[in-house]
Every structure is written in C-alpha cells, then in structure tokens.
Design a protein around this motif. Structure first.
Motif, short mmCIF file in Angstrom:
data_model
loop_
_atom_site.label_atom_id
_atom_site.label_comp_id
_atom_site.label_asym_id
_atom_site.label_seq_id
_atom_site.Cartn_x
_atom_site.Cartn_y
_atom_site.Cartn_z
N ILE A 47 1.00 -1.29 0.25
CA ILE A 47 -0.01 -0.03 -0.06
C ILE A 47 0.92 1.17 -0.20
CG2 ILE A 47 -1.53 1.54 1.39
CD1 ILE A 47 -2.95 -1.19 2.06
N ALA A 48 1.99 1.29 1.10
CA ALA A 48 2.77 2.59 0.87
C ALA A 48 3.45 2.88 -0.52
CB ALA A 48 3.93 2.07 1.89
N LYS A 49 3.94 1.80 -1.12
CA LYS A 49 4.49 1.89 -2.45
C LYS A 49 3.80 2.55 -3.37
CE LYS A 49 7.11 -0.63 -5.78
NZ LYS A 49 7.28 -1.92 -6.78
N GLU A 50 2.55 2.50 -3.14
CA GLU A 50 1.62 3.22 -4.44
C GLU A 50 1.28 4.42 -3.78
OE1 GLU A 50 0.93 1.58 -6.95
OE2 GLU A 50 2.13 -0.25 -6.33
N GLN A 51 1.83 4.96 -2.82
CA GLN A 51 1.30 6.41 -2.81
C GLN A 51 2.32 7.44 -3.15
OE1 GLN A 51 -1.40 6.57 -0.67
NE2 GLN A 51 -1.07 4.27 -0.67
N GLU A 52 1.83 8.76 -3.24
CA GLU A 52 2.55 9.81 -3.86
C GLU A 52 3.66 10.23 -3.01
OE1 GLU A 52 1.60 13.97 -5.56
OE2 GLU A 52 -0.10 12.66 -5.47
N PHE A 53 4.92 9.90 -3.32
CA PHE A 53 6.07 10.48 -2.74
C PHE A 53 6.61 12.03 -3.12
CE2 PHE A 53 7.66 6.58 -0.20
CZ PHE A 53 6.42 5.64 -0.55
N LYS A 54 6.89 12.36 -2.03
CA LYS A 54 7.30 13.90 -2.49
C LYS A 54 8.89 14.29 -1.98
CE LYS A 54 3.03 16.45 -2.09
NZ LYS A 54 1.96 16.80 -1.32
N SER A 55 9.49 14.74 -2.80
CA SER A 55 11.15 14.99 -2.69
C SER A 55 11.29 15.57 -1.42
CB SER A 55 11.46 15.82 -3.83
OG SER A 55 13.03 15.92 -3.79
N VAL A 56 12.26 15.17 -0.64
CA VAL A 56 12.57 15.84 0.50
C VAL A 56 14.22 16.00 0.68
CG1 VAL A 56 10.63 15.08 2.03
CG2 VAL A 56 12.92 13.32 1.81
N PRO A 57 14.58 17.10 1.37
CA PRO A 57 16.26 17.35 1.31
C PRO A 57 16.78 16.76 2.98
CG PRO A 57 14.85 19.16 2.28
CD PRO A 57 13.91 18.07 2.08
N ILE A 58 17.70 16.69 2.69
CA ILE A 58 18.62 16.31 4.01
C ILE A 58 18.29 17.59 4.90
CG2 ILE A 58 20.98 16.23 5.12
CD1 ILE A 58 20.13 13.62 3.71
N GLY A 59 18.00 17.10 6.24
CA GLY A 59 17.59 18.01 7.24
C GLY A 59 16.14 18.10 7.46
N TRP A 60 15.51 17.47 6.55
CA TRP A 60 13.97 17.59 6.61
C TRP A 60 13.45 17.06 8.01
CZ3 TRP A 60 10.39 13.27 5.89
CH2 TRP A 60 8.95 13.49 5.49
N LYS A 61 12.55 17.82 8.65
CA LYS A 61 12.03 17.30 9.76
C LYS A 61 10.80 16.66 9.62
CE LYS A 61 13.96 20.70 13.14
NZ LYS A 61 15.13 20.53 12.69
N PHE A 62 10.56 15.51 10.49
CA PHE A 62 9.36 14.66 10.23
C PHE A 62 9.10 13.81 11.52
CE2 PHE A 62 11.31 10.49 10.20
CZ PHE A 62 12.51 10.81 9.93
N GLY A 63 8.07 13.17 11.48
CA GLY A 63 7.83 12.13 12.57
C GLY A 63 6.88 12.74 13.73
N ARG A 64 5.86 13.19 13.95
CA ARG A 64 5.37 13.34 15.22
C ARG A 64 4.98 12.02 15.78
NH1 ARG A 64 0.56 11.73 17.77
NH2 ARG A 64 -0.77 13.45 17.89
N ALA A 65 4.88 12.01 16.98
CA ALA A 65 5.00 10.82 17.83
C ALA A 65 4.09 9.46 17.26
CB ALA A 65 4.74 11.13 19.10
N TRP A 66 4.47 8.44 17.14
CA TRP A 66 3.84 7.41 16.79
C TRP A 66 3.46 7.09 15.26
CZ3 TRP A 66 5.26 4.48 20.34
CH2 TRP A 66 5.17 4.76 21.73
N SER A 67 4.01 8.48 14.42
CA SER A 67 3.53 8.04 13.11
C SER A 67 4.56 7.38 12.18
CB SER A 67 3.62 9.70 12.51
OG SER A 67 5.24 10.25 12.41
N THR A 68 4.19 7.17 11.08
CA THR A 68 5.23 6.30 10.19
C THR A 68 5.21 7.16 9.02
OG1 THR A 68 4.22 4.14 11.14
CG2 THR A 68 5.30 4.18 8.74
#
Ligand code: ZN
Length: 1017
Positions: A47-68
């Motif tokens: 399922i994940a593979k079929e999603q729309e991925f967006k380009s992200v740079p080094i230093g990109w902040k992500f991940g609220r608690a418990w998210s994937t």
C-alpha cells in the motif's frame, strides 16, 4: 618507571573518539530521497509503495510521535570501479536520534523495491549493506517515529503514551542518508581497540596484563597516522596483534554467549509497534546470520513468531530456514514472557501448552529452557509447571535487581512448592542485553557465585527491551575474546548447550526452595486494576467455558468450540505479558487490553450460555422448565455439587439486621457482624465457635489512604516509606441498611476523600450477609480520582499467626508475618491469587478476593500479650508514569471474609467468589462429568484435547499441602485412560482403574493430568 598510565589512557580515548570512529567511512555520496507520511496507523509495503512520494532534502524534519514515514531512496552506485576489497559500500542513516540507546526511538525497516525486508535501522545499528556490483541503488525505509517515552528515566508524567495526547511536534530529522565506503581495516582496528579497552578496564590496576595492553595501545598510537588512519592501519593492527593473541589462562571462566533480543511485547509502545519491532529485529538477525555462521540466536515467545507468520511471511520463512540449520533457536516454550506471579493456575500452564505446541507444530522442536529473564519475581509453582511442560531448565536474571538481599546462587536447583526441582541459571553478567564488552565479561567472572565449584555462565547478548538484537560489533567482541588472556573464554552457542554443560559440571548445585520474591517492583500486584480484573475474569470464564462446552459436546453432541477457545486463550496469554498484566505499560496498551478483555468475555459468555442451554434443555422431555443454577466452584452451593447444574435448595431462614446505638448487627445462623456508624467492623464471630476475630480495641474494614511516591519506577514500585503517611477514611456521606426480599441483610456506607483535585473520590462499600452464608461479603464501588495515592483496606485480626498462606498457582506459599531477617523485612508487599489465610493452631480466618493481588501483613502485640495480625489489601493505586492517568474512574471489586476457616475452606472460598453461579431456565439437571471423593483435590480443568482427537482432559491438584489417596469417577463411558503431561501427552505411569473409577495418590500440591481415550457421547 615514571607513571603516565592516565595520560596514555586519555590519549587513547581521544584518538578513538576523534580519529578512529570518523575514519570508518569515507567517500559519502548523496542519494535521491522522497517521502510519504502515513495518515496514522502503519500500512503494509504494497500500500505504501503506491502512494505519492514527495522529494525531501537532508535536514527535513518529520515524525510526530507514533507516526510512520516511508522514504523512497535511489541513486547511482558511485563506487562501481572500486577495486580494493577492504572497501564495502554501505548506506548510512541518521534520523537525528540520540545515539546512546537503541530500541526506544525512531527505527526503520528497509525493503527492496519488490517488498523484501533487507535489514533494520536503529540508533546503534544504522547502516544497510549494498553490493558493489549494483549499478543502481533503490530501496524503501519504513520509519517509525516512536517517541522516547522514558527519556532519561526521570519518571515524569508523559503525554506520549497515547496518539491523541502526544504533542504535534516533529521528533526526528533526516540528518543523514547517503552511501559511503566502509574501510573494513579501520573497522577491524576499532573493534581491536574497543576489546582491549574493555579488557583493560575490567582488570585491576596492579595487573601486569592491563599494563601490557595499555603499552601495546601506546605503540599503536605511535604508529597510526592521525591525519589518515587508513594509511598505515595494518601496521597499527599489527601493533596490537601480539596482545590480542595471548591465550586465556587454563582456569579462566567460560561464557557461552547466545544472541538475543529481549522484545517487550508491549511497554512504552503499543502492541502494534511490537509487531514491527519483531520484524525489524529479526530481519537484522537474519542479515547478520548470512555473514556469521557461528552466530546462534535464542528467541522466545510463540506470539512473536505468529506475528511474523501472519504479517511478514518472508522474514518468517527466513527464520524457518535458520531454525532448521540450528542457528536460530526458539527458547522458552511459552506464548509470551508473561508475568511470573499473577497468571492463574491454568493460564500459567497454557503459556507453556500453546508455546510448546507452536514450536512443535511449526519448527518440529520443543524448548528445553524456560526463559523469563525480565519478569518481576517467580512463583513457587513454576518448577512443577516447567517440568511437566517438558522443559528441563530455567533462566532468569531479574533477581539481580533485588533492592536489599543478594540471591546466593547463579547456577542452582530451584525447588517448587510441591518439591519438583528444575536446574536454573542467572547470568552472572547481570544483564540479558549484553554488548559483550570487556567490562561485562570481567564482571560476569567476578560476580559468578559458583566459582571453585563451577566454571561456566551464559550471557544473552543483543540490544533488548525495545528490541534490536545483536550487531556485528558484538560478534566482533565475541571473536576477540574466544581465547584472550585476562578475559573469560567466550564461545557462541545456544542456551541449551550452556545448560547441558553447566548441569554436567555441577549436578549437585545448591537448592533454592520456593518462590523467588523480587525485592523491588512491589506495586505491580496492584497497578492498572482494570487490566488485572479483565485477566482474572477471563481466566475464570475460560475455565467455565471449557467445562460446559465439554459437557455439552459429550452429552448433547454440540460442536466443541475449539477454535474460539484457543483464540480466547491466546489473547488472554498475550495480555499476561510482563509489562501488561503488571500494569506497567503506557496508557495505549492498557486501554487496548481493557477493550480486548471485554471482547473476550463476551465470546466466552456466549459459549457458556449456549453450552448450558443445550445441557439443561431436554427437548424430548415433558418436564416443566424451572430455574436452574450452575456451580463451577470447588464446593457445594445451595445443595448443588461442584461442576453440576441443579435446583437450589431453599435457605434455612433469612439473615437478620438489628439496629443498635453503635451501629448495626448483621447476623445469620452462622456468623454475627457488628458494624459501627463509620462502617468499621467492631466484631466478627463465627457462631459455632463463638470466637471473636477482630483484635480487641481495634476496628476492621478501615480504609487507609497513603501517599504513594516511589523514588523511581512509579507504576512498578511501592517504596517502604509509603507507610509513614496514612489517612484513615472516616468521612461518611451516606449510611443505609436494609433487608432484601431474598433474605440477605446489608449495610451501605459511602465515604468521600477530600482530595486536592477538583473532583472528589468516592468509596461506596456494601457489607452483605446472605441467609446461610458462613462468610461476610464486601462489595466495593470506587470512583477514583486520586493521583499518587494508595488505598488499602485493613483487617486487624486477633490471631497468633507466625506465617500467612497466600494462594499461588495450584497451591499456596507460606510467608512469615515477622521481619526477623532482611529477607522478611524486604517482603513488605506481596501477592496472592484468590485467597489469603491467617491461622494459629486450631483456628483460622480466610479472606477471598475477586480482583486484587497485592496485600501486606504486619504483626503487633497488644497490652495483654495477644498478637494482632493485620492484613491489608492494596485496592488501588494512581501512578503517573508511564500512564499519567492510571486507574482513574470507576472500579468494582468484591471480598469475602470467613472467620473460623481452615486452609481448605480458604481454598474453596476463593473458588466460590471467583466462580459465581449462573441461573438458567431448563428441564434437565446436569450431574458432574467428573467427581473426586477427596475434598482437598480440586478439579481445575475439564476440556477436550488440543489435538482435536475428542479425548477428554481432566486436570486436578492437591490444594492444601497434604498427601492424599483419592478416587476419581468419570460419569461417561470411556475406553482407556492415561496420566499425561501438561502438554496432554501420555506419561509412562500406571493408572489404577476399576470400571469408571480411577485411583490416584497425590503428593502435596501435585498436579495430575488425566487423558481419557474413546470417550463415548
Ligand atoms: Zn521485558
């Protein structure tokens, strides 16, 4: 010689930190990274593979608690022309986590573009292999933004224990994700130096070896080029080779190091995360096995394998392959590493039955060693259950956490309450998460209590608790200490290899008898009451559901609900994990456990209702329907035999209520209770002996509110100083009494707690005396809004009790009431199952409960020399870590008190309270399927065999600690019968049989399982 040891050590340390580690990788090349953030709960790869991925740079902040967050990573292989074979391309990852600990922060699993798991990423294992021949790099990372709930273990209340309460902040950052070249020579030098540093630090200052090692390092430092470590790295390694090749002494301690990953099935993360923790850890282990054929991995918990089978079939098939080759060793033989005290009798058995069955069915093996390194103390019933489940050995480590006393042995025989002995070991390294450092190995030898008699210990190594498992660095440490002067000799192997060698060397090891009480974590008998009640209720419902559905199958032809029962058992067993049932997990875990327990109860109640309905309704009979009552307790109830359904006899007269100036008297023909206007019991007498149970000048049924502020480990611990602050609840807001039409009398008192919180806590208590009862029932409804408080219910009893009996699985343990020794003093809060019994010669009193496990006992002497033995139940706590709102809200529980009770009556009172009768309309009385003529023998389990053969299994035990000859009658035809193991396999034991009657001799607390073949419907 002038002393410069400290200076050389400091020079070495600086070199390792500033030159060596940074030189392991070179030629870092960026990769192309795009990301997709899942809405909330994890999704599978496809399922994940079929999603729309967006380009992200080094230093990109992500991940609220418990998210994937899913990362898609690609790039050209920049090293395709690299000829030097000591350079290996690897992917390097850094999510901005704290590199000092593994298993408690962001982790990831890497997948190939086709969805095959490659290897995990964790703070201390943050690389992926990549073949140099590939021209193109492409992979996915499933990053779990798990918050570091424990932090630095300040035990401050945290909001991170639920998705909803977690702050909406991004916890992690894409600090590094690149491909680089690992220089295997520099990596090798790093491991050499770490091994030498560890060994040096484990040796005393005066040791010649220590100084030889230091000077070898100094020589290496003189040789190595600080500007470019790789330049003359081989010379540097050669400088260390001599000291690394010095062999171990003939008498050196031997260590079998077995790879391990303690994965807490839920704890500071929800169950769903443990599924992924298993996948990450196991993929890491499988990846490591490809390069290290001598590496053996010990892995417990059938449930963890089931998750792999169901959710990660590729990892599971990798495991199957390695089990076959002997590199992967399933250990423990249990469903999960459950709590060691709280699971009920049959539940503790089923942990092994379903665990061993899974191992047998799926791997073709049985575990030989029970494996509970981290449970909070161990019931004295375990040795018998372990042996009867086909295991020969027991492993733990947790007793090294004792606050006061040190367990005297590391290798020993553990003798259970019935006399069964099991060969046991506590790793003397005092850890199940070893890194195989020189310090840990040195400590394992220094600490080993059996020195001079035995020479071998076991060390489980690998990141644990939050999982992760072994690393190549740990294996590097193992190889370097195989035969190294000054170090124990380390060999990689399995736990069974260790146990066999240890047993052979030390057959007459010392004996530890009875329970192993952990002198810490005393709050786990009480924390998270609803989780505990769900467990208790479902353990009882499972017994009842198996019993009635077996009857209905054999007597009415109903289909045995084998699949539903097995599933219900597996769910209950899962929730007995050693951070769930003890009440020490985050809010998320306990919320889910409570919901799951409710669902299980509904399923089981349906099975019970259906089975009973089939049994009591004879469609061909013309008899009228009447109200029938079922009895699954261990004693007759209103004229109905145990394990039967019948018509209740009428009571011999109502109980009476009398109002007196001081309060009320509740009385029937058996007992008399006087309760004052604050709800305190001032007198409790069994009328047949007339003896007063309550100590003179004392009152019973007194609520004690304590400040409960552990020094650390809030949900786990009750510290002794809690006793210093006590408030007696005297504020009565309502006082009612009455007599019901059914003939029982009651008094209801409501008390409020003046709390600093805005909401007041309310304790509603109803004392009920039933017409023919020999006991007083106490019903409690508590609306609890306290924080960091412990509520106890106190009973000062006029009994000269030297020791108190508390129920455990299939029997009870005796614990002293005095504090003569440090061991007795440390036992200031202990646990019980269904009853506690206080006694002196010829008189006793029984207390049964349906919910709680924790209690304390103290003794005092009044002015005339009489002993006051005070029993206090721990009703409820309100710890703030890891669940800041633990135990808030409504709770109901029941107790029964029976003055003048023998130990056998205490056993039966426990069953009576925990197995309430059911009423159902029907026209057919149901006789017991199985009947035993010895009162002290309890039939715990009646079920059909797990193998689906239709054979009948009956499990019983001697309950009071006496030797007994008994006759067991089966009220249904059968062909043959055998004594069997807990795994339901026949044992080579004679069974004395005459027609339908089996004669048995049982020793104190012995469990016997009978298997009846050819049972006729
Ligand atoms: Zn654990």
């Amino acid at each position: 010689m002038h002393q410069d040891t400290k200076e050389v050590e400091a020079r070495l340390e600086r070199f390792v930190r500033d030159r060596l580690f940074p030189s392991i990788y070179s030629n870092k090349h960026p990769l192309v990274i795009s990301a997709w953030e899942a809405a909330r709960e994890p999704v599978p790869f496809y399922i994940a593979k079929e999603q729309e991925f967006k380009s992200v740079p080094i230093g990109w902040k992500f991940g609220r608690a418990w998210s994937t967050t899913w990362l898609r990573v690609s790039g050209e292989m920049p090293f395709i022309d690299q000829q030097e074979e000591f350079y290996k391309p690897e992917i390097l990852v850094d999510f901005g986590y704290n590199r000092s600990r593994s298993g408690f922060q962001a982790e990831a699993l890497a997948y190939s573009p086709s969805g095959t798991p490659i290897k995990s990423i964790a703070p201390k294992n943050s690389w992926l292999p990549w073949p140099i021949e590939s021209e193109y790099i492409e992979f996915y990372l499933e990053v779990a933004a798990n918050p570091d709930v424990a932090g630095e273990y300040s035990f401050a209340p945290t909001n991170f224990g639920e998705w909803e309460t977690s702050p909406e902040v991004k916890l992690y950052a894409l600090n590094e994700l690149c491909i680089a070249l690992l220089d295997e020579r520099v990596w090798g030098l790093t491991q050499d130096v770490i091994a030498i540093q560890g060994l040096m630090n484990s040796l005393p200052d005066y040791s010649t070896r220590r100084h030889n090692l230091l000077r070898a390092c100094e020589n290496m430092l003189d040789i190595v080029s600080a500007d470019d470590v790789s330049k003359n790295v081989q010379h540097a390694r050669n400088a260390l080779a001599t000291v690394l090749n010095e062999p171990a002494s003939a008498s050196s301690h031997k260590v079998i190091a077995t790879g391990h990953a303690h994965i807490d099935t839920a704890w500071l993360w929800p169950l769903r995360e443990s599924i992924r923790k298993c996948a990450r850890t196991f993929s890491n282990v499988l990846s490591l096995m490809q390069k290290h054929p001598k590496f053996v991995f010990s892995c417990s918990s059938a449930q963890h394998y089931v998750w792999m089978r169901d959710f990660y079939p590729e990892i599971y098939s990798g495991i199957l392959e390695r089990v076959k080759s002997g590199q992967w060793v399933p250990v423990g033989g249990m469903w999960v590493e459950c709590d060691g005290n709280l699971p009920g009798s049959e539940a503790m058995v089923r942990q092994f039955v379903y665990g061993q069955k899974f191992f047998q069915d799926n791997f073709g093996i049985r575990a030989k060693e029970a494996w509970l390194p981290d449970s909070f103390g161990y019931s004295g019933a375990l040795p018998q259950i372990i042996k009867q489940s086909g295991l020969d050995f027991f492993l733990s480590q947790k007793m090294s956490w004792n606050q006061t006393n040190t367990m005297p042995h590391h290798t020993f025989w553990w003798e259970g309450i019935d006399g069964t002995r099991v060969f046991s070991h506590f790793p003397s390294a005092d850890t199940y998460n070893s890194e195989l450092t020189g310090q840990e190995l040195g400590f394992a030898e220094k600490n080993f209590a059996e020195k001079g008699r035995a020479s071998i210990s076991l060390i489980p190594f690998g990141w644990g608790d939050g999982g992760g498992g072994p690393t190549r660095e740990m294996l590097g440490a193992a190889y370097r200490t195989e035969n190294l002067e000054g170090s124990p000799r380390v060999s990689l192997g399995s736990a069974a290899e260790f146990f066999e060698a240890a047993h052979q060397e030390y057959p007459n090891a010392p004996v530890w008898r009875g329970e192993m009480y952990l002198e810490l974590h005393r709050g786990v008998f009480t924390s998270q009451l609803r989780t505990k009640q769900g467990n208790r209720r479902n353990e009882a419902l499972l017994r009842e559901a198996e019993l009635w559905s077996t009857y209905a199958t054999l007597r009415t032809g109903m289909t045995y609900p084998a699949e539903q029962l097995r599933k219900a058992w597996e769910e209950v067993l899962l929730l007995q994990f050693h951070d769930i049932l003890p009440g020490t997990s985050i809010a998320w875990v306990h919320r889910e456990a409570e919901i799951k327990h409710q669902e299980i109860s509904q399923t089981l109640n349906k099975i019970i209702q259906q089975s009973l309905s089939n049994l009591v309704n004879d469609l061909e009979s013309s008899a009228n329907e009447v109200e029938m009552t079922s009895n699954v307790s261990a004693s007759e109830k209103s004229g109905i035999s145990p394990l039967a359904v019948g018509i209740e006899e009428k009571s011999k007269g109502p109980a009476l209520l009398q109002v007196i100036p001081e309060g009320v008297i509740l009385e029937n023909r058996n007992i008399r209770v006087i309760i004052d206007k604050t709800g305190h019991i001032t007198s409790l007498k069994n009328l047949s002996d007339g003896r007063e149970a309550i100590s003179p000048n004392h009152v019973a049924n007194e609520f004690h509110l304590h400040a409960d502020l552990p020094n650390k480990w809030d949900a786990w611990d009750i510290d002794f100083h809690y006793k210093r602050r006590i408030e007696v609840l005297n504020q009565v807001t309502s006082y009612l009494y009455g007599q019901s039409e059914a003939g029982h009398v009651w008094l209801e008192i409501v008390k409020s707690i003046s709390s600093s919180e805005k909401i007041t806590s309310i304790v509603k208590e109803k004392l009920v005396l039933y017409p023919d009862a020999l006991d007083l029932e106490i019903e409690l409804d508590i609306d609890w809004h306290e924080k960091e408080k412990l509520l106890k219910l106190s009973f000062p009893i006029d009994v000269h009790a030297e020791q108190v009996a508390a129920e455990v699985q299939f029997g009870h343990v005796w614990r002293p009431t005095h504090v003569n020794t440090s061991w007795d003093h440390a036992r200031f809060e202990t646990c019980q199952h269904k009853f506690v019994h206080l006694r002196e010669e010829n008189w006793g009193i029984a207390f049964a409960n349906d919910s709680s496990y924790g209690y304390d006992i103290s003794r005092n002497t009044d002015a005339n020399g009489s002993t006051i033995t005070t029993l206090r139940f721990s009703l409820i706590r309100a710890a703030r870590f890891p669940d800041p709102n633990a135990d808030q809200g409504l709770h109901s529980m029941k107790f029964r008190i029976k003055p003048g009770a023998s130990i056998l009556e205490a056993v039966k009172l426990g069953y009576s309270l925990n197995y309430p009768e059911r009423r159902i309309m029907g026209n057919r009385i149901i006789e017991p399927l199985v009947f035993c003529d010895a009162d002290e023998v309890i039939i715990e389990t009646v079920k059909l065999a797990e193998d689906g053969s239709g054979d009948l299994i009956v499990r019983l035990y001697e309950s009071i600690g006496s030797r007994v000859n008994c006759n067991l009658r089966l009220n249904i035809p059968f062909e043959t019968v055998s004594r069997s193991s807990l795994l339901e396999e026949p044992l080579d034991l004679e069974v004395e049989r005459e027609n339908s009657i089996i004669s048995l001799e049982l020793r104190p607390f012995q469990i016997a399982t009978l298997r009846f073949y050819g049972v006729k419907q």
